[in-house]
Scaffold this active site. Structure first.
Site, PDB file in Angstrom:
ATOM      1  N   LYS A  70      48.612  61.622  25.475  1.00 31.64           N
ATOM      2  CA  LYS A  70      48.739  63.057  26.195  1.00 31.64           C
ATOM      3  C   LYS A  70      50.156  63.515  26.472  1.00 31.64           C
ATOM      4  O   LYS A  70      50.341  64.484  26.458  1.00 31.64           O
ATOM      5  CB  LYS A  70      48.243  62.580  27.735  1.00 31.64           C
ATOM      6  CG  LYS A  70      46.669  62.484  27.546  1.00 31.64           C
ATOM      7  CD  LYS A  70      45.996  62.371  28.907  1.00 31.64           C
ATOM      8  CE  LYS A  70      44.645  62.735  29.236  1.00 31.64           C
ATOM      9  NZ  LYS A  70      44.292  62.439  30.682  1.00 31.64           N
ATOM     10  N   ASP A 107      43.422  68.450  33.774  1.00 31.95           N
ATOM     11  CA  ASP A 107      42.936  67.482  34.577  1.00 31.95           C
ATOM     12  C   ASP A 107      42.908  67.765  36.061  1.00 31.95           C
ATOM     13  O   ASP A 107      42.005  67.503  36.915  1.00 31.95           O
ATOM     14  CB  ASP A 107      43.853  66.132  34.417  1.00 31.95           C
ATOM     15  CG  ASP A 107      43.229  65.690  33.253  1.00 31.95           C
ATOM     16  OD1 ASP A 107      42.108  65.635  32.649  1.00 31.95           O
ATOM     17  OD2 ASP A 107      44.335  64.656  32.615  1.00 31.95           O
TER      18      ASP A 107
HETATM   19  P1  NAP Z   1      48.388  55.512  33.919  1.00 32.10           P
HETATM   20  O1  NAP Z   1      49.177  56.832  33.449  1.00 32.10           O
HETATM   21  O2  NAP Z   1      48.353  54.522  32.781  1.00 32.10           O
HETATM   22  O3  NAP Z   1      48.418  55.102  35.278  1.00 32.10           O
HETATM   23  C1  NAP Z   1      47.578  53.809  35.828  1.00 32.10           C
HETATM   24  C2  NAP Z   1      48.094  53.788  37.339  1.00 32.10           C
HETATM   25  O4  NAP Z   1      47.504  52.539  37.551  1.00 32.10           O
HETATM   26  C3  NAP Z   1      49.485  53.311  37.604  1.00 32.10           C
HETATM   27  O5  NAP Z   1      49.817  54.194  39.024  1.00 32.10           O
HETATM   28  C4  NAP Z   1      49.656  51.853  37.999  1.00 32.10           C
HETATM   29  O6  NAP Z   1      50.528  51.549  38.465  1.00 32.10           O
HETATM   30  C5  NAP Z   1      48.163  51.752  38.424  1.00 32.10           C
HETATM   31  N1  NAP Z   1      47.893  50.261  38.165  1.00 32.10           N
HETATM   32  C6  NAP Z   1      47.474  49.681  36.966  1.00 32.10           C
HETATM   33  N2  NAP Z   1      47.102  48.225  37.439  1.00 32.10           N
HETATM   34  C7  NAP Z   1      47.327  48.255  38.483  1.00 32.10           C
HETATM   35  C8  NAP Z   1      47.243  47.018  39.343  1.00 32.10           C
HETATM   36  N3  NAP Z   1      46.868  45.778  39.089  1.00 32.10           N
HETATM   37  N4  NAP Z   1      47.488  46.956  40.663  1.00 32.10           N
HETATM   38  C9  NAP Z   1      47.811  48.513  41.219  1.00 32.10           C
HETATM   39  N5  NAP Z   1      48.189  49.716  40.380  1.00 32.10           N
HETATM   40  C10 NAP Z   1      48.009  49.384  39.408  1.00 32.10           C
HETATM   41  O7  NAP Z   1      46.533  56.148  33.851  1.00 32.10           O
HETATM   42  P2  NAP Z   1      45.991  57.439  34.202  1.00 32.10           P
HETATM   43  O8  NAP Z   1      45.889  58.072  32.873  1.00 32.10           O
HETATM   44  O9  NAP Z   1      46.876  58.092  35.392  1.00 32.10           O
HETATM   45  O10 NAP Z   1      44.576  57.240  34.409  1.00 32.10           O
HETATM   46  C11 NAP Z   1      44.379  56.481  35.509  1.00 32.10           C
HETATM   47  C12 NAP Z   1      42.721  56.228  35.691  1.00 32.10           C
HETATM   48  O11 NAP Z   1      42.157  57.427  35.806  1.00 32.10           O
HETATM   49  C13 NAP Z   1      41.972  55.675  34.544  1.00 32.10           C
HETATM   50  O12 NAP Z   1      40.943  54.889  34.955  1.00 32.10           O
HETATM   51  C14 NAP Z   1      41.283  56.704  33.819  1.00 32.10           C
HETATM   52  O13 NAP Z   1      40.335  56.663  33.335  1.00 32.10           O
HETATM   53  C15 NAP Z   1      41.022  57.704  34.797  1.00 32.10           C
HETATM   54  N6  NAP Z   1      40.751  59.270  34.809  1.00 32.10           N
HETATM   55  C16 NAP Z   1      39.673  60.049  34.800  1.00 32.10           C
HETATM   56  C17 NAP Z   1      39.672  61.280  34.723  1.00 32.10           C
HETATM   57  C18 NAP Z   1      38.480  61.978  35.129  1.00 32.10           C
HETATM   58  O14 NAP Z   1      38.120  62.883  34.395  1.00 32.10           O
HETATM   59  N7  NAP Z   1      37.441  61.200  36.011  1.00 32.10           N
HETATM   60  C19 NAP Z   1      40.523  61.749  34.099  1.00 32.10           C
HETATM   61  C20 NAP Z   1      41.806  61.214  33.826  1.00 32.10           C
HETATM   62  C21 NAP Z   1      42.177  59.916  34.291  1.00 32.10           C
HETATM   63  P3  NAP Z   1      51.930  51.087  38.005  1.00 32.10           P
HETATM   64  O15 NAP Z   1      52.819  52.571  37.920  1.00 32.10           O
HETATM   65  O16 NAP Z   1      52.476  50.252  38.924  1.00 32.10           O
HETATM   66  O17 NAP Z   1      51.774  50.394  36.644  1.00 32.10           O
END
Ligand code: NAP
Length: 280
Positions: A70, A107
Site C-alpha cells: 500500500k 479505506d
Molecule cells: P498495520 O499497518 O500493520 O498496523 C497494525 C497495528 O496493530 C499497529 O497499530 C500495531 O501496533 C498494532 N498491533 C499489532 N500487534 C499488536 C499487539 N500485540 N498489541 C497491540 N497492538 C498491536 O495494519 P493495518 O493495515 O492498519 O491493518 C490493521 C487491521 O485492520 C488488519 O487486521 C487488517 O486486516 C484490518 N483491515 C480491515 C479492513 C476492512 O476493510 N475491514 C481494511 C484495512 C485493514 P504497533 O504500531 O505498536 O506495532
C-alpha cells in the site's frame, strides 16, 4: 454493432489467496452488466513494478492493493488523489485513458460508509476512540475527523506512531493517550474502533474493559477474520452495539468500483449472503 471491451481489474498482494475482493467485484460486474473479470494476483515486493506494467499492457481498468504494497506502490504512480496523499497509502489504482496512473485510498470512505449504513444513530456527541496507528488507523482518523465529534482519542502500543498521526492529520482535534489508558477512555467514548491486528485469527485478542461503558456506545472492529472478534463478543456481552469489519471491506470496494467503472454499486442481499457464507 461493436460490443463493449472486456474489462479487467485485480487485487495484488503477498499473500493474496484469501482475498474476498474477487467475490465482491465479480458479483457487481455481473449485476451491472459489465463483461469482464476481477482477478487476484500474487505479487512479491520485488516484482511490483513489473506487475503494474503487465496489467497496463493487458488493458486493465485498474487494481486494488493490499498488504504489503500500500505504501511501496506510491513511487510507481503518476498522481495521487488528495486522500491517498494525506494517508501516504494507496489501496486503489486507476489506469487513466492517457496511460497514466492515479492512486486513491478508499479505506476511510469504506469505514465511515459501513458505520453509517449499519448504525446511523452512532453517538456523535462524545469523543471517539481509535485503537492502533497503522494504515487502517490513519484511514479511520481521517474519516472520523470529518464528523462533527468533540474530538478523537488515539492510542497505540507504540505511542510515537499515534503521535505521528495526530501531528500529520489531527488539525488539533486528536488527543494521544498511552495504550494502558484505553480502558479509561472506553468508559466515556461514544464510538470505539479497533484498527489493530489484535483479534485476527492467529493473533491474541484485544483486551478492553467495557463493563462500565454507556449502553449506547458502539464498538466497531475492522478485523473481519473472524467476523465476530473476541472484542465484539465482549461488547455484546456488555450489552453494547457492535459493527463488524466486513461492511468496510465491501464499501471500500464500492468506492474503487466507482473509480474504475463510474458506477456506485449496492451492497445487496445476494452479496451479503455470499460473503457471510464464507464465514460459516
Ligand atoms: P498495520 O499497518 O500493520 O498496523 C497494525 C497495528 O496493530 C499497529 O497499530 C500495531 O501496533 C498494532 N498491533 C499489532 N500487534 C499488536 C499487539 N500485540 N498489541 C497491540 N497492538 C498491536 O495494519 P493495518 O493495515 O492498519 O491493518 C490493521 C487491521 O485492520 C488488519 O487486521 C487488517 O486486516 C484490518 N483491515 C480491515 C479492513 C476492512 O476493510 N475491514 C481494511 C484495512 C485493514 P504497533 O504500531 O505498536 O506495532
Amino acid at each position: 454493432m461493436t460490443s463493449a471491451p472486456f474489462k479487467r481489474a485485480a487485487v495484488i498482494g503477498w499473500p493474496i489467496a484469501h482475498s474476498l475482493s474477487p467475490v465482491i467485484h465479480n458479483h457487481w460486474m455481473r449485476v451491472y452488466g459489465i463483461e469482464g473479470e476481477y482477478e487476484k494476483i500474487a505479487v512479491e515486493p520485488e516484482t511490483l513494478a513489473a506487475a503494474i506494467g503487465n496489467m497496463k499492457a493487458r488493458g486493465f481498468s485498474g487494481f486494488n492493493i493490499t498488504v504489503p504494497h500500500k505504501e511501496a506502490i506510491i513511487p510507481y504512480l503518476d498522481k495521487l488523489a488528495p486522500l491517498a496523499r494525506l494517508m501516504g497509502a494507496v489501496n486503489t489504482v486507476k489506469f487513466e485513458e492517457d496511460g497514466t496512473t492515479t492512486g486513491f485510498n478508499t479505506d476511510g470512505i469504506g469505514l465511515l460508509a459501513n458505520l453509517e449504513k449499519s448504525l446511523p444513530s452512532w453517538p456523535k456527541d462524545r469523543p471517539a476512540l481509535v485503537m492502533g496507528a497503522g494504515g487502517a488507523a490513519r484511514a479511520a482518523a481521517l474519516g472520523l475527523l470529518n464528523e462533527n465529534l468533540p474530538f478523537l482519542v488515539i492510542t497505540n502500543r507504540t505511542r510515537e506512531k499515534a503521535e505521528a498521526i495526530a501531528r500529520d492529520i489531527g488539525r488539533g482535534r486528536m488527543v494521544v493517550v498511552d495504550w494502558a489508558e484505553r480502558h479509561d477512555v472506553a468508559k466515556t467514548a461514544g464510538l470505539i474502533v479497533n484498527t489493530t491486528t489484535l483479534g485476527m485469527h492467529g493473533n491474541p485478542p484485544l483486551e478492553l474493559d467495557l463493563s462500565i461503558s454507556a449502553r449506547d456506545t458502539v464498538v466497531y472492529d475492522i478485523v473481519y477474520q473472524p467476523l465476530v472478534t473476541p472484542l465484539l463478543d465482549h461488547a455484546q456481552a456488555c450489552g453494547l452495539r457492535t459493527v463488524t469489519g466486513l461492511g468496510m471491506l465491501v464499501y471500500q470496494a464500492a468506492a474503487a468500483f466507482k473509480v474504475w467503472f463510474d458506477i456506485m454499486p449496492e451492497y445487496d442481499d445476494e452479496l451479503r449472503d455470499r460473503l457471510e457464507a464464507v464465514f460459516k
